[in-house]
Structures are given as structure tokens and as C-alpha cells.
Design a protein around this motif. Structure first.
Motif, PDB file in Angstrom:
ATOM      1  N   GLU A  76      32.975 160.033  62.119  1.00 42.61           N
ATOM      2  CA  GLU A  76      32.765 160.871  63.457  1.00 42.61           C
ATOM      3  C   GLU A  76      31.860 160.371  64.584  1.00 42.61           C
ATOM      4  O   GLU A  76      32.232 159.936  65.652  1.00 42.61           O
ATOM      5  N   ARG A  77      30.885 159.466  63.934  1.00 39.53           N
ATOM      6  CA  ARG A  77      29.920 158.735  64.960  1.00 39.53           C
ATOM      7  C   ARG A  77      30.667 157.532  65.659  1.00 39.53           C
ATOM      8  O   ARG A  77      30.848 157.201  66.527  1.00 39.53           O
ATOM      9  N   ALA A  86      30.709 161.855  58.472  1.00 39.43           N
ATOM     10  CA  ALA A  86      29.660 161.842  59.533  1.00 39.43           C
ATOM     11  C   ALA A  86      29.550 160.472  60.210  1.00 39.43           C
ATOM     12  O   ALA A  86      29.625 160.292  61.377  1.00 39.43           O
ATOM     13  N   GLU A  87      29.879 159.468  59.408  1.00 40.63           N
ATOM     14  CA  GLU A  87      29.985 157.864  59.978  1.00 40.63           C
ATOM     15  C   GLU A  87      31.157 157.964  60.701  1.00 40.63           C
ATOM     16  O   GLU A  87      31.191 157.159  61.888  1.00 40.63           O
ATOM     17  N   GLU A 136      30.563 163.054  52.792  1.00 44.72           N
ATOM     18  CA  GLU A 136      30.012 163.799  53.822  1.00 44.72           C
ATOM     19  C   GLU A 136      29.654 162.688  54.646  1.00 44.72           C
ATOM     20  O   GLU A 136      29.575 162.595  56.105  1.00 44.72           O
ATOM     21  N   ARG A 137      28.823 161.646  53.915  1.00 42.26           N
ATOM     22  CA  ARG A 137      28.076 160.506  54.944  1.00 42.26           C
ATOM     23  C   ARG A 137      29.387 159.827  55.677  1.00 42.26           C
ATOM     24  O   ARG A 137      29.226 159.437  56.686  1.00 42.26           O
ATOM     25  N   GLN A 138      30.318 159.605  54.735  1.00 43.67           N
ATOM     26  CA  GLN A 138      31.430 158.721  55.634  1.00 43.67           C
ATOM     27  C   GLN A 138      32.117 159.442  56.623  1.00 43.67           C
ATOM     28  O   GLN A 138      32.483 158.987  57.622  1.00 43.67           O
ATOM     29  N   ARG A 156      30.603 163.797  46.640  1.00 41.26           N
ATOM     30  CA  ARG A 156      30.341 164.747  48.011  1.00 41.26           C
ATOM     31  C   ARG A 156      29.667 164.352  49.034  1.00 41.26           C
ATOM     32  O   ARG A 156      29.909 164.366  50.196  1.00 41.26           O
ATOM     33  N   ILE A 157      28.374 163.906  48.685  1.00 38.90           N
ATOM     34  CA  ILE A 157      27.321 163.487  49.627  1.00 38.90           C
ATOM     35  C   ILE A 157      27.944 162.319  50.317  1.00 38.90           C
ATOM     36  O   ILE A 157      27.871 161.855  51.583  1.00 38.90           O
ATOM     37  N   GLU A 158      28.496 161.308  49.522  1.00 41.34           N
ATOM     38  CA  GLU A 158      29.095 160.160  50.067  1.00 41.34           C
ATOM     39  C   GLU A 158      30.329 160.351  51.016  1.00 41.34           C
ATOM     40  O   GLU A 158      30.268 159.774  51.994  1.00 41.34           O
TER      41      GLU A 158
END
Length: 335
Positions: free
Chosen positions: A91-92, A88-89, A84-86, A80-82
Motif C-alpha cells: 500500500e505504501r 502495508a508495504e 500484513e507487513r507486505q 500473518r504478520i509478514e
């Protein structure tokens, strides 16, 4: 002993015998029950041990399941954290891509504007150059017509903007004085210059000028030249230096003559408000391509005066504004 006493004794013994038998029977039953209980207890202990072992295995299995569940939850949390990170990445990256696309669009628009301004400047510069060339050709042709009308011999080189007066203003070997014929020629030359140059420069009243005439001149140089004959009893370097002085003296002689007779020429200015007329001496370093030998005819041709008309390099206000706009656009694109 009487019979009654025997009977009571017999009854008493029979009673004890019955009680004994009863007690023996009860004891037997008790022992039997104890035996059964012992056997049952043994069986129950074995069952209890089995149940305890099964319960322990069940607890171990449950602990393993809990451990597996914890591991699964940890993996799921990490996933889940990965994720979310992906996300967010992503989106960036998406925001960066949008920013880059916007910057690219801005640069394309700026480049289009820069290209348009460059094209406009190039077209304007070409028009200005064409206008200047046309104006210089008009200047030279007008000078030529004026000189022809006064029967002065000359050679015109439109490409270099040079008016050559080899035969019209001759000089003796080693001399810089004007002959009477040369003086009359210089006087006529001054008249023609005074008529034509004000139309192509600043500072003097414009008379009899055409509408297309524009101030295009940076300078008009009276150029003096010598032949290649060395001076007697001089080294080559000293002889060349003497020819430099001699060519300058010849130019100054003509320069002084036309200025003395045509004061209006001193009023002429270039676009920088500097005097238009000037003098230069080239000594023997610029012989005519068609007069390279040491024959007297070629030597005489190189003892000459040239008039050189130099076009101004200044750009118009419109060109300067275009160049400023181009520089501003280039600085904006380099940020």
C-alpha cells in the motif's frame, strides 16, 4: 462305658471330623481363590503397567502434537504478520507510485508550459532581433542615401554597423585638425545624423520617420584611427600611446564639430536614458583589412573616422515578462 456314651462320643467325633473337613475345604477354596486372585492381580498389574506405559506414550504424543501445533500457530502468526507487513508495504509502494505519477504528471504539465513559454520567448526574441536588424539596416540605408545626396564618399558595413569615412575626412600624418574640405563633409554628416538618428533613439522630436522606425540604438561612437607609422625618437610603446591619443583627438574633433552645429544630437538618448553619442580612439590597432601595407595610400586610408552604430541589448517588457515566467516555472520544477 455304656453303649449310649460310645454312641454320643462317636457322633461327636464325627461332627468334628465333618467340621474339620469343611474347614479344610473352605481353606482350600480360599487358598484356591487367593491363588486365582494373585494370578489375576499379577495379570492386572502387568496390564496396568502396559496401560500406564501406553498412557505415558499417549501423553508424550499429545505433548508433541501440542508442541507441533504451537509451532504451527507461531509460524502461521509470523506468516500473518509478514503478510500484513507486505500488504502495508504494498500500500505504501502504491501510494508512493501514485504520488510519483502525480508529480510526474505535474512536471510534464509544467515542462509543457515551460516549453511553450520558452518557444514564445524565442519567437518573440527572434522577431525583436529581426525587427532590430531591419531597423538598423533602414538606419544605415537612410544615412547612406543622405550622404549620397550630399556627394559624400563613405563605405558601409551593414554586418558590423560601421559607416567608414576614410577619404571623406582625411587627416595629415600626425595631425587631428580638419581641413576645409573635411569640415564641410563633417557639417553635411551632422545634418544627415540630425535627420535620421531621432527616428531610432529617444529624446528628440521624431520628424519624417517611418512607422517601422523604433528606438534601437545603444550608442553611436565616433571612432578615431591612425596609421602604423612610428613616431620619431620614440619607443614602440610610447609611439603606440601617442597614436592612441592622436586617434582620440581626431574623434573628438569630429565629435565637437557635429555637436556644435547640430544641438539636437546632444538630446538623443538610449533606452537607459543615457546620451547616445560617444567617442573612442583605437590608435593603430584596427587597420583596415584592405590597407595593411606601409604604402602612402594605405597609410592615408587608416588615418580615418568611423561611425559605429551599436544596437541596444535591452529586451522589451514582453520579453522580460516571459523570462520572469520561465524563471518562476524553473524554480517550481526544482523544488
Amino acid at each position: 462305658m455304656s453303649g449310649a456314651g460310645l454312641a454320643e462320643e462317636g457322633e461327636s467325633e464325627g461332627y468334628f471330623a465333618s467340621v474339620s473337613d469343611l474347614m479344610v475345604g473352605v481353606l482350600f477354596v480360599f487358598l484356591l481363590m487367593l491363588t486365582v486372585f494373585a494370578l489375576n492381580f499379577r495379570d492386572d498389574s502387568a496390564s496396568l503397567d502396559r496401560l500406564r506405559a501406553e498412557l505415558q506414550r499417549a501423553e508424550q504424543a499429545a505433548q508433541l502434537e501440542r508442541a507441533n501445533a504451537e509451532a504451527a500457530r507461531a509460524i502461521a502468526e509470523a506468516a500473518r504478520i509478514e503478510a500484513e507487513r507486505q500488504l502495508a508495504e504494498a500500500e505504501r509502494q502504491s501510494a508512493r507510485a501514485r504520488a510519483q505519477e502525480e508529480e510526474a504528471a505535474r512536471l510534464r504539465a509544467q515542462n509543457e508550459m515551460l516549453r511553450a513559454r520558452l518557444q514564445e520567448a524565442a519567437d518573440k526574441l527572434r522577431r525583436e532581433l529581426a525587427d532590430r536588424e531591419a531597423a538598423r539596416n533602414a538606419l544605415l540605408q537612410r544615412l547612406a542615401r543622405g550622404l549620397e545626396a550630399r556627394r559624400i564618399q563613405f563605405i558601409l558595413d551593414p554586418r558590423s554597423g560601421v559607416l567608414r569615412l576614410s577619404d571623406a575626412v582625411p587627416f595629415p600624418t600626425g595631425g587631428s585638425d580638419l581641413t576645409d574640405t573635411a569640415r564641410r563633409t563633417v557639417t553635411a554628416l551632422g545634418e544627415v545624423l540630425a535627420e535620421v538618428l531621432p527616428c531610432f533613439s529617444y529624446g528628440a522630436p521624431r520628424q519624417n520617420c517611418e512607422q517601422a522606425d523604433i528606438p534601437i540604438l545603444e550608442a553611436m561612437l565616433v571612432e578615431g584611427h591612425t596609421d602604423r607609422q612610428p613616431f620619431a625618437n620614440m619607443t614602440a610603446a610610447d609611439s603606440q600611446a601617442r597614436n592612441d591619443l592622436l586617434s582620440t583627438a581626431r574623434a573628438l574633433t569630429v565629435f565637437a564639430q557635429i555637436r556644435q552645429q547640430q544641438r539636437v544630437l546632444d538630446e538623443l538618448r538610449n533606452p537607459s536614458a543615457q546620451p547616445l553619442l560617444g567617442v573612442s580612439g583605437y590608435g593603430q590597432r584596427r587597420p583596415l583589412p584592405e590597407a595593411m601595407t606601409l604604402s602612402e595610400a594605405h597609410l592615408a586610408q587608416n588615418r580615418r573616422i568611423d561611425l559605429r552604430f551599436i544596437l541596444s541589448a535591452r529586451t522589451s517588457d514582453e520579453i522580460r515578462r516571459l523570462l520572469e515566467d520561465i524563471a518562476a516555472l524553473q524554480q517550481g520544477g526544482a523544488r
